[in-house]
Write a protein that holds these residues in place. Structure first.
Motif, PDB file in Angstrom:
ATOM      1  N   VAL A   1       0.844  -1.204   0.000  1.00  0.00           N
ATOM      2  CA  VAL A   1       0.000   0.000   0.000  1.00  0.00           C
ATOM      3  C   VAL A   1       0.875   1.249   0.000  1.00  0.00           C
ATOM      4  CG1 VAL A   1      -1.630   1.345   1.377  1.00  0.00           C
ATOM      5  CG2 VAL A   1      -2.000  -1.104   1.065  1.00  0.00           C
ATOM      6  N   ASN A   2       1.929   1.218   0.795  1.00  0.00           N
ATOM      7  CA  ASN A   2       2.826   2.380   0.835  1.00  0.00           C
ATOM      8  C   ASN A   2       3.509   2.598  -0.522  1.00  0.00           C
ATOM      9  OD1 ASN A   2       2.206   2.817   3.533  1.00  0.00           O
ATOM     10  ND2 ASN A   2       3.883   1.505   4.255  1.00  0.00           N
ATOM     11  N   VAL A   3       3.937   1.503  -1.165  1.00  0.00           N
ATOM     12  CA  VAL A   3       4.579   1.614  -2.481  1.00  0.00           C
ATOM     13  C   VAL A   3       3.603   2.189  -3.505  1.00  0.00           C
ATOM     14  CG1 VAL A   3       5.558   0.301  -4.396  1.00  0.00           C
ATOM     15  CG2 VAL A   3       6.239  -0.206  -2.046  1.00  0.00           C
ATOM     16  N   ALA A   4       2.391   1.694  -3.488  1.00  0.00           N
ATOM     17  CA  ALA A   4       1.385   2.174  -4.432  1.00  0.00           C
ATOM     18  C   ALA A   4       1.054   3.632  -4.180  1.00  0.00           C
ATOM     19  CB  ALA A   4       0.139   1.312  -4.332  1.00  0.00           C
ATOM     20  N   ALA A   5       1.020   4.030  -2.940  1.00  0.00           N
ATOM     21  CA  ALA A   5       0.746   5.433  -2.628  1.00  0.00           C
ATOM     22  C   ALA A   5       1.875   6.325  -3.133  1.00  0.00           C
ATOM     23  CB  ALA A   5       0.561   5.584  -1.120  1.00  0.00           C
ATOM     24  N   ALA A   6       3.111   5.845  -2.998  1.00  0.00           N
ATOM     25  CA  ALA A   6       4.246   6.615  -3.522  1.00  0.00           C
ATOM     26  C   ALA A   6       4.164   6.736  -5.043  1.00  0.00           C
ATOM     27  CB  ALA A   6       5.549   5.958  -3.094  1.00  0.00           C
ATOM     28  N   SER A   7       3.752   5.656  -5.701  1.00  0.00           N
ATOM     29  CA  SER A   7       3.614   5.700  -7.162  1.00  0.00           C
ATOM     30  C   SER A   7       2.548   6.711  -7.580  1.00  0.00           C
ATOM     31  CB  SER A   7       3.248   4.314  -7.692  1.00  0.00           C
ATOM     32  OG  SER A   7       4.259   3.379  -7.400  1.00  0.00           O
ATOM     33  N   VAL A   8       1.494   6.816  -6.806  1.00  0.00           N
ATOM     34  CA  VAL A   8       0.450   7.802  -7.112  1.00  0.00           C
ATOM     35  C   VAL A   8       1.011   9.205  -6.973  1.00  0.00           C
ATOM     36  CG1 VAL A   8      -1.743   8.771  -6.325  1.00  0.00           C
ATOM     37  CG2 VAL A   8      -1.466   6.293  -6.520  1.00  0.00           C
ATOM     38  N   ARG A   9       1.814   9.426  -5.952  1.00  0.00           N
ATOM     39  CA  ARG A   9       2.384  10.769  -5.767  1.00  0.00           C
ATOM     40  C   ARG A   9       3.333  11.110  -6.928  1.00  0.00           C
ATOM     41  NH1 ARG A   9       2.540   8.865  -0.392  1.00  0.00           N
ATOM     42  NH2 ARG A   9       4.778   8.361  -0.583  1.00  0.00           N
ATOM     43  N   THR A  10       4.139  10.121  -7.351  1.00  0.00           N
ATOM     44  CA  THR A  10       5.070  10.352  -8.470  1.00  0.00           C
ATOM     45  C   THR A  10       4.311  10.666  -9.762  1.00  0.00           C
ATOM     46  OG1 THR A  10       6.701   8.879  -7.471  1.00  0.00           O
ATOM     47  CG2 THR A  10       6.914   9.330  -9.824  1.00  0.00           C
TER      48      THR A  10
ATOM     49  N   ALA B   1       0.827  11.192 -18.780  1.00  0.00           N
ATOM     50  CA  ALA B   1       0.930  11.447 -17.337  1.00  0.00           C
ATOM     51  C   ALA B   1      -0.415  11.226 -16.647  1.00  0.00           C
ATOM     52  CB  ALA B   1       1.442  12.858 -17.097  1.00  0.00           C
ATOM     53  N   ASP B   2      -1.489  11.650 -17.341  1.00  0.00           N
ATOM     54  CA  ASP B   2      -2.830  11.454 -16.760  1.00  0.00           C
ATOM     55  C   ASP B   2      -3.145   9.964 -16.649  1.00  0.00           C
ATOM     56  OD1 ASP B   2      -5.422  12.641 -15.900  1.00  0.00           O
ATOM     57  OD2 ASP B   2      -6.157  11.522 -17.640  1.00  0.00           O
ATOM     58  N   ALA B   3      -2.777   9.182 -17.673  1.00  0.00           N
ATOM     59  CA  ALA B   3      -2.998   7.733 -17.621  1.00  0.00           C
ATOM     60  C   ALA B   3      -2.158   7.084 -16.541  1.00  0.00           C
ATOM     61  CB  ALA B   3      -2.676   7.129 -18.994  1.00  0.00           C
ATOM     62  N   ALA B   4      -0.939   7.593 -16.359  1.00  0.00           N
ATOM     63  CA  ALA B   4      -0.072   7.044 -15.315  1.00  0.00           C
ATOM     64  C   ALA B   4      -0.669   7.273 -13.929  1.00  0.00           C
ATOM     65  CB  ALA B   4       1.318   7.655 -15.427  1.00  0.00           C
ATOM     66  N   VAL B   5      -1.283   8.447 -13.753  1.00  0.00           N
ATOM     67  CA  VAL B   5      -1.927   8.735 -12.457  1.00  0.00           C
ATOM     68  C   VAL B   5      -3.091   7.769 -12.217  1.00  0.00           C
ATOM     69  CG1 VAL B   5      -3.294  10.418 -11.175  1.00  0.00           C
ATOM     70  CG2 VAL B   5      -1.224  11.137 -12.353  1.00  0.00           C
ATOM     71  N   ALA B   6      -3.902   7.554 -13.263  1.00  0.00           N
ATOM     72  CA  ALA B   6      -5.031   6.635 -13.122  1.00  0.00           C
ATOM     73  C   ALA B   6      -4.555   5.225 -12.802  1.00  0.00           C
ATOM     74  CB  ALA B   6      -5.853   6.642 -14.407  1.00  0.00           C
ATOM     75  N   SER B   7      -3.441   4.811 -13.493  1.00  0.00           N
ATOM     76  CA  SER B   7      -2.904   3.478 -13.234  1.00  0.00           C
ATOM     77  C   SER B   7      -2.360   3.368 -11.816  1.00  0.00           C
ATOM     78  CB  SER B   7      -1.809   3.172 -14.256  1.00  0.00           C
ATOM     79  OG  SER B   7      -1.212   1.905 -13.972  1.00  0.00           O
ATOM     80  N   ALA B   8      -1.692   4.426 -11.351  1.00  0.00           N
ATOM     81  CA  ALA B   8      -1.135   4.395  -9.994  1.00  0.00           C
ATOM     82  C   ALA B   8      -2.247   4.339  -8.949  1.00  0.00           C
ATOM     83  CB  ALA B   8      -0.248   5.610  -9.783  1.00  0.00           C
ATOM     84  N   LYS B   9      -3.312   5.081  -9.211  1.00  0.00           N
ATOM     85  CA  LYS B   9      -4.435   5.052  -8.264  1.00  0.00           C
ATOM     86  C   LYS B   9      -5.102   3.677  -8.255  1.00  0.00           C
ATOM     87  CE  LYS B   9      -5.582   9.987  -8.275  1.00  0.00           C
ATOM     88  NZ  LYS B   9      -6.614  11.005  -8.586  1.00  0.00           N
ATOM     89  N   ALA B  10      -5.212   3.047  -9.430  1.00  0.00           N
ATOM     90  CA  ALA B  10      -5.785   1.700  -9.473  1.00  0.00           C
ATOM     91  C   ALA B  10      -4.905   0.710  -8.714  1.00  0.00           C
ATOM     92  CB  ALA B  10      -5.972   1.258 -10.920  1.00  0.00           C
TER      93      ALA B  10
ATOM     94  N   LEU C   1      -3.023   1.479  -6.260  1.00  0.00           N
ATOM     95  CA  LEU C   1      -3.203   1.784  -4.834  1.00  0.00           C
ATOM     96  C   LEU C   1      -4.486   1.142  -4.313  1.00  0.00           C
ATOM     97  CD1 LEU C   1      -2.370   3.228  -2.258  1.00  0.00           C
ATOM     98  CD2 LEU C   1      -3.544   5.284  -3.116  1.00  0.00           C
ATOM     99  N   ASP C   2      -5.557   1.202  -5.083  1.00  0.00           N
ATOM    100  CA  ASP C   2      -6.813   0.556  -4.661  1.00  0.00           C
ATOM    101  C   ASP C   2      -6.626  -0.945  -4.501  1.00  0.00           C
ATOM    102  OD1 ASP C   2      -8.081   2.991  -4.651  1.00  0.00           O
ATOM    103  OD2 ASP C   2      -8.944   2.778  -6.672  1.00  0.00           O
ATOM    104  N   ALA C   3      -5.898  -1.556  -5.451  1.00  0.00           N
ATOM    105  CA  ALA C   3      -5.649  -2.994  -5.359  1.00  0.00           C
ATOM    106  C   ALA C   3      -4.805  -3.332  -4.140  1.00  0.00           C
ATOM    107  CB  ALA C   3      -4.966  -3.484  -6.634  1.00  0.00           C
TER     108      ALA C   3
END
Length: 403
Positions: free
Chosen positions: A126-135, A174-183, A185-187
């Motif tokens: 979860v922490n890794v995914a959250a960091a990916s969302v921030r990036t 970049a917008d797609a990357a954010v959506a992927s990172a958020k997905a 994070l949800d997973a």
């Protein structure tokens, strides 16, 4: 001296001898006469009447309202076999039989080292995914600023159309990357929730307020919901809600018309025959047992008592009206033991020497098969059943059978 005539002293043996008196004849007559007198006295002496006897008993005022009696067993309408959702080895049990527990209390725990490690790994993901969302979000912000700058330069004709398109494509990526990172994070959060639930499943908690009635596993036993493994247990504990106790009583099909839902009842436990509990019909099970021609009724116990336990044998009396909560037992006797003499109600109490004593009583209500009385008597005393008219105070009786 004159000469004596000795011939006059001679015994005349020719005269007939007098009959000899038989010795003892007078005593035999006396004995025969005495026996005759005793026989006459026995025939003329009044004989003690042979009577049946019964006992004074304790009865309850509610018996006058009884319509029907039935037997059954106490059961809890709310009970559960407490078991974990998954398979594991019992590590700790914190309760024993008879303990009261509240909903949510920790009762037992399974070994949880492996699921705890999985939970830690899920937290890290979860922490890794959250960091990916921030990036990805930072990249999106940078791409937006770059596009804004490219638009400004394109309007001044300082950059080509191709440059503007590259900036726009970068923003889209970049917008797609954010959506992927958020997905992602949800997973990761879903996996963390699953790992947390798996950890919670190793902690066995009370599902409702109640009492532990049995322990079906010990520390070290393997518990599995299906209990399919060899020597595995299906549950750790059995618990019941003692506020939901009821009596399941079997009523004859022919008597079904005499009962209804909400009907007042009185419950007597075989373990405590001197205690009366109020109840009411909660459920009439809508099916007939064809083998016994009976229907099951569930009678809710209204008077809560800690002495009442599941599976106790009980007798249920279905009443025409509710019984009093504070009723007390009264003396009662078979109605045939009560006689009227000179306007007074009497019973004849019998002592150890089979002598009777006339006891005046005040007659009360009919309580089932007996009649309530008041008088100087106590439960357990023997009285004459259906006293004969010639029986009087102080007389004797010959006891027959008891009823």
């Amino acid at each position: 001296m004159k000469d004596l005539d000795l011939s006059k002293l001679r015994v005349d043996r020719s005269a007939p001898a007098a009959p000899a008196k038989r010795a003892g004849l007078s005593w035999r007559k006396i004995m025969l006469g005495g026996l005759a007198l005793l026989l006459a006295a026995a025939l003329l002496w009044p004989k003690a009447p042979a009577v049946q006897t019964t006992q004074v008993v304790s009865a309850w005022p509610s018996q006058q309202f009884v319509l029907l009696n039935a037997t059954g067993y106490v059961s809890a309408s709310r009970k559960a076999s407490v078991a974990p959702k998954g398979t594991g080895r019992v590590e700790w049990i914190g309760v024993a039989e008879g303990d009261e527990v509240k909903a949510g209390d920790l009762l037992a725990r399974l070994e949880s080292g492996d699921v705890a490690a999985s939970h830690l790994a899920a937290n890290a993901n979860v922490n890794v995914a959250a960091a990916s969302v921030r990036t990805a979000t930072a990249e999106l912000d940078d791409s937006q600023r770059n596009l804004d700058r490219a638009n400004a330069l394109f309007k001044k004709k300082l950059v080509s159309q191709l440059y503007l398109q590259d900036a726009s494509s970068r923003l889209a990526r970049a917008d797609a990357a954010v959506a992927s990172a958020k997905a992602s994070l949800d997973a990761a959060r879903a996996n963390e929730l699953l790992a947390r639930r798996n950890t919670e499943y190793t902690q066995i908690r009370a599902p409702f307020d109640g009492v532990v009635i049995s322990r079906t596993a010990n520390v070290g036993d393997i518990v599995t919901p299906l209990a399919s493994a060899a020597d595995a247990k299906g549950a750790v504990l059995m618990m019941a809600d003692m506020k939901s106790l009821e009596v399941a009583a079997e009523v004859s099909e022919s008597s079904l018309s005499q009962i209804r839902v909400g009907q007042p009842c009185e419950i007597v436990l075989d373990a405590f025959p001197d205690k009366r509990l109020r109840g009411e019909v909660a459920v009439i099970v809508p099916t007939i047992n064809r083998a016994s021609a009976t229907v099951t009724t569930k009678v809710r116990i209204l008077d809560q008592d800690s002495a009442v336990l599941p599976d106790m044998s009980a007798r249920v009396s279905f009443l025409s009206q509710p019984a009093q909560a504070d009723q007390q037992p009264v003396l009662a006797v078979n109605p045939q033991a009560i006689v009227e003499q000179d306007g007074t109600s009497l019973v004849y109490a019998v002592d150890a020497e089979d002598k009777v004593r006339a006891v005046p009583v005040v007659v009360g209500a009919t309580l089932g098969s007996v009649r309530a009385i008041q008088g100087p008597l106590k439960a357990g005393e023997t009285v004459v059943l259906a006293p004969p008219k010639k029986l009087r105070d102080g007389g004797r009786i010959e006891r027959g059978s008891k009823t």
